[in-house]
Scaffold this motif. Sequence first.
Motif, PDB file in Angstrom:
ATOM      1  N   LEU A   1       0.805  -1.340  -0.063  1.00 54.59           N
ATOM      2  CA  LEU A   1      -0.008   0.053  -0.170  1.00 54.59           C
ATOM      3  C   LEU A   1       0.847   1.229  -0.068  1.00 54.59           C
ATOM      4  O   LEU A   1       1.960   1.337   0.633  1.00 54.59           O
ATOM      5  N   SER A   2       0.111   2.368  -0.377  1.00 50.50           N
ATOM      6  CA  SER A   2       0.851   3.856  -0.198  1.00 50.50           C
ATOM      7  C   SER A   2       0.690   4.191   1.145  1.00 50.50           C
ATOM      8  O   SER A   2       0.080   3.720   1.840  1.00 50.50           O
ATOM      9  N   GLY A   3       1.524   5.319   1.383  1.00 46.85           N
ATOM     10  CA  GLY A   3       1.398   5.813   2.664  1.00 46.85           C
ATOM     11  C   GLY A   3      -0.036   6.187   3.041  1.00 46.85           C
ATOM     12  O   GLY A   3      -0.412   5.996   3.995  1.00 46.85           O
ATOM     13  N   GLY A   4      -0.573   6.964   2.091  1.00 48.20           N
ATOM     14  CA  GLY A   4      -2.011   7.433   2.129  1.00 48.20           C
ATOM     15  C   GLY A   4      -2.722   6.387   2.311  1.00 48.20           C
ATOM     16  O   GLY A   4      -3.691   6.347   3.445  1.00 48.20           O
ATOM     17  N   GLN A   5      -2.735   5.151   1.783  1.00 51.83           N
ATOM     18  CA  GLN A   5      -3.485   3.974   1.868  1.00 51.83           C
ATOM     19  C   GLN A   5      -3.565   3.350   3.181  1.00 51.83           C
ATOM     20  O   GLN A   5      -4.507   3.055   3.880  1.00 51.83           O
ATOM     21  N   ARG A   6      -2.053   3.540   3.650  1.00 53.02           N
ATOM     22  CA  ARG A   6      -1.778   2.756   4.959  1.00 53.02           C
ATOM     23  C   ARG A   6      -2.673   3.818   6.066  1.00 53.02           C
ATOM     24  O   ARG A   6      -3.263   3.194   6.817  1.00 53.02           O
ATOM     25  N   GLN A   7      -2.585   5.047   5.835  1.00 55.79           N
ATOM     26  CA  GLN A   7      -3.000   5.965   6.925  1.00 55.79           C
ATOM     27  C   GLN A   7      -4.632   5.632   6.928  1.00 55.79           C
ATOM     28  O   GLN A   7      -5.465   5.787   7.819  1.00 55.79           O
ATOM     29  N   ARG A   8      -5.278   5.247   5.482  1.00 60.62           N
ATOM     30  CA  ARG A   8      -6.707   4.870   5.742  1.00 60.62           C
ATOM     31  C   ARG A   8      -6.951   3.983   6.175  1.00 60.62           C
ATOM     32  O   ARG A   8      -8.180   3.860   7.000  1.00 60.62           O
ATOM     33  N   VAL A   9      -5.987   2.851   6.246  1.00 59.68           N
ATOM     34  CA  VAL A   9      -6.495   1.541   7.019  1.00 59.68           C
ATOM     35  C   VAL A   9      -6.361   1.822   8.361  1.00 59.68           C
ATOM     36  O   VAL A   9      -7.140   1.486   9.206  1.00 59.68           O
ATOM     37  N   ALA A  10      -5.604   2.696   8.912  1.00 54.99           N
ATOM     38  CA  ALA A  10      -5.254   2.878  10.368  1.00 54.99           C
ATOM     39  C   ALA A  10      -6.790   3.538  10.789  1.00 54.99           C
ATOM     40  O   ALA A  10      -6.963   3.590  11.697  1.00 54.99           O
ATOM     41  N   MET A  11      -7.196   4.384   9.901  1.00 53.02           N
ATOM     42  CA  MET A  11      -8.530   5.207  10.250  1.00 53.02           C
ATOM     43  C   MET A  11      -9.576   4.178  10.227  1.00 53.02           C
ATOM     44  O   MET A  11     -10.481   4.124  11.263  1.00 53.02           O
TER      45      MET A  11
ATOM     46  N   ASN B   1       3.757  11.858   8.145  1.00 51.25           N
ATOM     47  CA  ASN B   1       4.802  11.080   7.405  1.00 51.25           C
ATOM     48  C   ASN B   1       4.438  10.821   5.933  1.00 51.25           C
ATOM     49  O   ASN B   1       5.048  10.250   5.052  1.00 51.25           O
ATOM     50  N   LEU B   2       3.439  11.879   5.410  1.00 50.21           N
ATOM     51  CA  LEU B   2       2.951  11.795   4.126  1.00 50.21           C
ATOM     52  C   LEU B   2       3.535  12.836   3.449  1.00 50.21           C
ATOM     53  O   LEU B   2       3.975  13.937   4.020  1.00 50.21           O
ATOM     54  N   ASP B   3       3.572  12.778   2.105  1.00 43.53           N
ATOM     55  CA  ASP B   3       4.340  13.899   1.371  1.00 43.53           C
ATOM     56  C   ASP B   3       2.974  15.031   1.176  1.00 43.53           C
ATOM     57  O   ASP B   3       1.962  14.723   1.515  1.00 43.53           O
ATOM     58  N   ALA B   4       3.456  16.065   0.784  1.00 47.45           N
ATOM     59  CA  ALA B   4       2.737  17.412   0.798  1.00 47.45           C
ATOM     60  C   ALA B   4       1.318  17.065  -0.131  1.00 47.45           C
ATOM     61  O   ALA B   4       0.287  17.441   0.501  1.00 47.45           O
ATOM     62  N   LYS B   5       1.412  16.533  -0.956  1.00 40.11           N
ATOM     63  CA  LYS B   5       0.128  16.288  -2.075  1.00 40.11           C
ATOM     64  C   LYS B   5      -0.956  15.201  -1.181  1.00 40.11           C
ATOM     65  O   LYS B   5      -2.056  15.593  -1.081  1.00 40.11           O
ATOM     66  N   MET B   6      -0.585  14.177  -0.768  1.00 38.49           N
ATOM     67  CA  MET B   6      -1.076  13.498  -0.001  1.00 38.49           C
ATOM     68  C   MET B   6      -1.645  13.855   1.599  1.00 38.49           C
ATOM     69  O   MET B   6      -2.727  13.660   1.724  1.00 38.49           O
TER      70      MET B   6
END
Length: 226
Positions: A135-145, A164-169
Motif C-alpha cells: 500500500l501507499s502511505g496514504g492508503q496505510r493511513q486510511r487503513v489505520a483510520m 509522514n505523508l508527502d505534501a500532496k497526500m
Amino acid sequence: MSKVTLKAIHKIYDDGYEAVRNINLDIKHGEFLVLVGPSGCGKSTTLRMVAGLEEISKGEISIGERTVNNIPPKDRNIAMVFQNYALYPHMSVYDNMAFGLKLRKFPKSEIKERVEKASEILGLDALLKRKPKALSGGQRQRVAMGRAIVREPDVFLFDEPLSNLDAKMRVEMRKEILQLHRRIDTTMIYVTHDQIEAMTLGDRICVMNVGVIEQVGPPTVIFDHP
Ligand code: ADP
Ligand code: ADP
C-alpha cells in the motif's frame, strides 16, 4: 458521540518536568477541535491523557458524563490514530481492520458489516486482501483510520496523523478526514504542529505553548489576529 471535558489538567513527568499546566477545555458533542503548537509544547501529552495512555498528575478528564481518570484506555470508548500507522504487516487490510473487533469477540457477521462500511467510507474496497507493504502511505493511513472507525468510538483522537505523508497526500487526506467527520459525526481531537492543517480541519483551534493554552477560538479568529 460525546463531549470531552478537561478540568485543570496538569502533567508532571517522573523527572519532575511539568509538560502540561492547568489546561481547561470543553469540547462539544461532534466538535472537531485541533490542538496546535510547536514541538514539545504538550499537545501529545494532553491527547495521551484523554486516551488514558498517560496518567493525569492533577485535574479531571471526563468523556460524556463519566470521569475517566481511573478508567483504562480500552474502556473509554475512544479510538486513536497515530503518525506511524502501526499496522500488522502479516495481516491483510481486512484483518487489520477486523482485529480490534475480533479481540473484543464481536460476531463475525457484525465484523464483516463494520469493515465493509468503513472500507466504503474510506475507498478501501478494492484493497481488502492486500498486505500493508503493498500500500501507499496514504492508503496505510486510511487503513489505520478504518481500524479506528470500525470500533464506532464516541471520540476520535489523532496524533499528527499526516506528518509522514508527502505534501500532496497530506492535502488529500485532510479532505478525507473532514469527510469522515461529516459522515460519522463523532467528536474529534486532532493534534498537529501545522497551522494550515489546523486551520483547514478545526471547528475550533486551541493554541498551546510550553504547556499552557494561549488561545482558543475558531480558525478565522486565531489566524487573522496573530
Ligand atoms: P508535543 O506533542 O507538543 O510535541 P509532548 O507532549 O510530546 O509535546 O511533550 C511535551 C514536553 O514533555 C516535552 O518537553 C517533552 O520533552 C516532555 N516529555 C514528553 N514525554 C516525557 C517523558 N516520558 N518524560 C519526561 N518528559 C517528557
Ligand atoms: P477469518 O477472518 O477467520 O480468517 P473469514 O471468513 O472472516 O475468516 O475471512 C477469511 C478471509 O477473507 C479473511 O482473512 C479476510 O482477509 C478475507 N475477507 C473476509 N471478508 C472479506 C471481504 N468482504 N472482502 C475482502 N476480503 C474479505
